[in-house]
Design a protein around this motif. Sequence first.
Motif, mmCIF file in Angstrom:
data_model
loop_
_atom_site.group_PDB
_atom_site.id
_atom_site.type_symbol
_atom_site.label_atom_id
_atom_site.label_comp_id
_atom_site.label_asym_id
_atom_site.label_seq_id
_atom_site.Cartn_x
_atom_site.Cartn_y
_atom_site.Cartn_z
ATOM 1 N N THR A 37 31.287 124.271 144.621
ATOM 2 C CA THR A 37 30.214 125.250 144.429
ATOM 3 C C THR A 37 30.303 125.870 143.045
ATOM 4 O O THR A 37 29.302 125.985 142.322
ATOM 5 C CB THR A 37 30.293 126.351 145.496
ATOM 6 N N CYS A 38 31.491 126.257 142.645
ATOM 7 C CA CYS A 38 31.697 126.891 141.345
ATOM 8 C C CYS A 38 31.392 125.923 140.209
ATOM 9 O O CYS A 38 30.811 126.317 139.193
ATOM 10 C CB CYS A 38 33.126 127.400 141.244
ATOM 11 N N SER A 39 31.749 124.671 140.355
ATOM 12 C CA SER A 39 31.509 123.700 139.282
ATOM 13 C C SER A 39 30.021 123.451 139.080
ATOM 14 O O SER A 39 29.574 123.234 137.951
ATOM 15 C CB SER A 39 32.246 122.396 139.560
ATOM 16 N N ALA A 40 29.243 123.499 140.148
ATOM 17 C CA ALA A 40 27.791 123.336 140.006
ATOM 18 C C ALA A 40 27.206 124.478 139.186
ATOM 19 O O ALA A 40 26.378 124.272 138.296
ATOM 20 C CB ALA A 40 27.138 123.284 141.384
ATOM 21 N N HIS A 41 27.643 125.676 139.451
ATOM 22 C CA HIS A 41 27.182 126.831 138.672
ATOM 23 C C HIS A 41 27.643 126.706 137.224
ATOM 24 O O HIS A 41 26.901 127.026 136.295
ATOM 25 C CB HIS A 41 27.722 128.126 139.254
#
Length: 95
Positions: A37-41
């Motif tokens: 999730t964090c990498s997508a952001h």
Amino acid sequence: IIILPGTLIVTAVSYGCIIVTILRIPSSAGRKKTFSTCSAHLIVVMVFYSTCIYRYIRPEQRGGQDSDKILSFFFSVLTQMLNPYIYSLRNRQVK
């Protein structure tokens, strides 16, 4: 010149704290899910800031208006178009 590095530093420190917190999660499945999730952001933030930084550090004569049009596209359209795809790919119904 002052605003862009200032917001970049705040964002980098924020993501640094998030990554440190993710590394403290005991289960590997939890770390993987949270990091995805964090990498997508982070991808969207990197596209946004890289176009801004390139626009303000490049020499004035290099590229001209064609380059400015491409940068405007990445800055205003591409980052906005990536958000629905990134968030919908995280949706169970889409998977």
